[in-house]
Design a protein around this motif. Structure first.
Motif, PDB file in Angstrom:
ATOM      1  N   LYS A 252       0.829  -1.218   0.000  1.00 56.12           N
ATOM      2  CA  LYS A 252       0.000   0.000   0.000  1.00 56.12           C
ATOM      3  C   LYS A 252       0.863   1.269   0.000  1.00 56.12           C
ATOM      4  CE  LYS A 252      -3.991  -1.611   2.678  1.00 56.12           C
ATOM      5  NZ  LYS A 252      -4.607  -1.472   3.995  1.00 56.12           N
ATOM      6  N   THR A 253       2.042   1.152   0.622  1.00 59.79           N
ATOM      7  CA  THR A 253       2.886   2.362   0.748  1.00 59.79           C
ATOM      8  C   THR A 253       4.003   2.367  -0.284  1.00 59.79           C
ATOM      9  OG1 THR A 253       4.213   1.152   2.343  1.00 59.79           O
ATOM     10  CG2 THR A 253       2.439   2.554   3.225  1.00 59.79           C
ATOM     11  N   SER A 254       3.840   1.525  -1.341  1.00 56.28           N
ATOM     12  CA  SER A 254       4.890   1.455  -2.372  1.00 56.28           C
ATOM     13  C   SER A 254       4.313   1.791  -3.734  1.00 56.28           C
ATOM     14  CB  SER A 254       5.482   0.034  -2.425  1.00 56.28           C
ATOM     15  OG  SER A 254       6.031  -0.291  -1.165  1.00 56.28           O
ATOM     16  N   SER A 255       5.194   2.270  -4.602  1.00 62.77           N
ATOM     17  CA  SER A 255       4.725   2.527  -5.977  1.00 62.77           C
ATOM     18  C   SER A 255       5.360   1.555  -6.959  1.00 62.77           C
ATOM     19  CB  SER A 255       5.085   3.963  -6.371  1.00 62.77           C
ATOM     20  OG  SER A 255       6.488   4.144  -6.218  1.00 62.77           O
ATOM     21  N   ARG A 256       6.411   0.841  -6.505  1.00 65.93           N
ATOM     22  CA  ARG A 256       7.108  -0.074  -7.425  1.00 65.93           C
ATOM     23  C   ARG A 256       7.146  -1.478  -6.842  1.00 65.93           C
ATOM     24  NH1 ARG A 256       9.627   2.519 -11.406  1.00 65.93           N
ATOM     25  NH2 ARG A 256       9.892   4.793 -11.224  1.00 65.93           N
TER      26      ARG A 256
ATOM     27  N   GLU B  50      -1.938  -5.581 -10.187  1.00 72.36           N
ATOM     28  CA  GLU B  50      -1.322  -4.694 -11.186  1.00 72.36           C
ATOM     29  C   GLU B  50      -2.106  -3.373 -11.272  1.00 72.36           C
ATOM     30  OE1 GLU B  50      -0.783  -6.879 -14.799  1.00 72.36           O
ATOM     31  OE2 GLU B  50       0.243  -5.254 -15.811  1.00 72.36           O
ATOM     32  N   LYS B  51      -3.432  -3.463 -11.078  1.00 71.46           N
ATOM     33  CA  LYS B  51      -4.278  -2.262 -11.182  1.00 71.46           C
ATOM     34  C   LYS B  51      -4.139  -1.361  -9.946  1.00 71.46           C
ATOM     35  CE  LYS B  51      -7.724  -4.663 -13.998  1.00 71.46           C
ATOM     36  NZ  LYS B  51      -8.458  -5.916 -13.755  1.00 71.46           N
ATOM     37  N   ARG B  52      -3.622  -1.920  -8.866  1.00 67.72           N
ATOM     38  CA  ARG B  52      -3.545  -1.152  -7.603  1.00 67.72           C
ATOM     39  C   ARG B  52      -2.149  -0.617  -7.316  1.00 67.72           C
ATOM     40  NH1 ARG B  52      -7.447  -4.598  -7.483  1.00 67.72           N
ATOM     41  NH2 ARG B  52      -9.221  -4.525  -6.053  1.00 67.72           N
ATOM     42  N   VAL B  53      -1.207  -0.929  -8.228  1.00 67.26           N
ATOM     43  CA  VAL B  53       0.186  -0.495  -7.984  1.00 67.26           C
ATOM     44  C   VAL B  53       0.614   0.388  -9.148  1.00 67.26           C
ATOM     45  CG1 VAL B  53       2.576  -1.320  -7.847  1.00 67.26           C
ATOM     46  CG2 VAL B  53       0.747  -2.573  -6.653  1.00 67.26           C
ATOM     47  N   GLN B  54       1.261   1.494  -8.833  1.00 61.26           N
ATOM     48  CA  GLN B  54       1.609   2.444  -9.888  1.00 61.26           C
ATOM     49  C   GLN B  54       2.542   1.817 -10.921  1.00 61.26           C
ATOM     50  OE1 GLN B  54       3.228   6.097  -8.394  1.00 61.26           O
ATOM     51  NE2 GLN B  54       3.093   7.168 -10.352  1.00 61.26           N
ATOM     52  N   TYR B  55       3.620   1.196 -10.452  1.00 58.80           N
ATOM     53  CA  TYR B  55       4.562   0.539 -11.382  1.00 58.80           C
ATOM     54  C   TYR B  55       4.676  -0.932 -10.961  1.00 58.80           C
ATOM     55  CZ  TYR B  55       5.731   5.393 -12.295  1.00 58.80           C
ATOM     56  OH  TYR B  55       5.645   6.739 -12.603  1.00 58.80           O
TER      57      TYR B  55
END
Ligand code: APR
Length: 245
Positions: free
Chosen positions: A14-18, A91-96
């Motif tokens: 939740k607190t990550s983008s990659r 995949e839809k919930r994570v930016q990269y």
């Protein structure tokens, strides 16, 4: 216990983008695809050296194609399971989000994964030994020995065999993602084959939170931040649920 670990992993995501996910045969096991080293695994019933090496193909291309034709026939009717679908949702919930798979069964694509990095190739592509052209081919059965429609050369499965090196560009892409990952999931792989077996430690050294999801412990389990035991088809949907919207 497993729920607590899943909750902890979800908080990291939740607190990550990659996020990078590496999958092995274990994620397809619940779809009915045989693993390689399990009790019913392919390598318990077939000799990899006789079927999955360039020498084997040069020695007896008919035998090798008969084996791949059998695997294609076995896998073609099989469907992605809740583990594959959960990774599509993640995949839809994570930016990269980067998905790297060792599997050649094509089930991540079938589940809707945007751009899985199929590092060992795929059963559903063939490659001409002469002109090197690559073709999609889903014929079951496949005509043995299949010939290139462009130049008439002999076609081989577009998979990476033992003793062959991986595509340099693909490896470079994978390592770039591993260096940047904030979280890495390692799902359903025994960690028996390089270079995939080192990806977890590469990501960890670069600062990622690394979680292994596997039915059983592996020799690598102690290396990672979390080692969660269970079936991929059950753990991954739980993870996505905790990650939420
Ligand atoms: N859920 C989670 N993990 C599972 C499940 C499941 N339902 N079923 C099996 N597993 C785990 C097993 O415990 C094992 O650790 O999946 C792993 C499968 O290991 P292997 O059969 O060795 O497959 P894999 O790790 O993908 O093999 C890597 O070796 O033969 C080569 O090229 C081939 O890509 C393959 C590579």
């Amino acid at each position: 216990m497993e729920n607590e670990a899943i909750r902890q992993l979800a908080e990291q995501i939740k607190t990550s983008s990659r996020v990078v996910a590496l999958t092995g045969a274990g994620i397809s096991q619940e779809s009915g695809v045989p693993t390689f080293r399990g009790k019913d695994g392919l390598w318990q019933n077939f000799r990899a050296e006789e079927l999955a090496t360039p020498d084997a193909f040069n020695r007896d291309p008919v035998l090798v194609w008969q084996w791949y034709d059998w695997r294609r026939g076995l896998i073609k009717p099989l469907k992605p399971n809740s583990g594959h679908h959960a990774l599509v949702n993640l995949e839809k919930r994570v930016q990269y989000f980067t998905l790297v798979t060792q599997n050649v069964d094509g089930l991540h694509r079938a589940a809707g994964s945007e751009n899985p990095i199929e590092m060992h190739g795929t059963l559903w592509r063939v490659r001409c030994l002469e002109c090197k052209k690559i073709f999609e081919n889903r014929d079951v059965p496949i005509k043995i020995l299949p010939k290139c429609e462009a130049c008439g050369g002999l076609l081989r499965p577009h998979v990476v065999w033992f003793g062959e090196s991986l595509d340099e560009k693909i490896l470079h892409t994978i390592y770039t993602h591993l260096q940047r990952a904030q979280v890495m999931l390692i799902v359903g792989t025994s960690g028996a084959v390089q270079p995939a077996a080192s990806f977890g430690i590469v990501a960890k050294r670069a600062g990622a939170f690394v979680a292994e999801l596997n039915r059983s412990n592996t020799p690598q389990s102690p290396l990672f931040d979390l080692s969660i035991q269970g079936k991929a088809g059950e753990l991954l949907p739980q993870l996505v649920e905790h990650v939420g919207r």
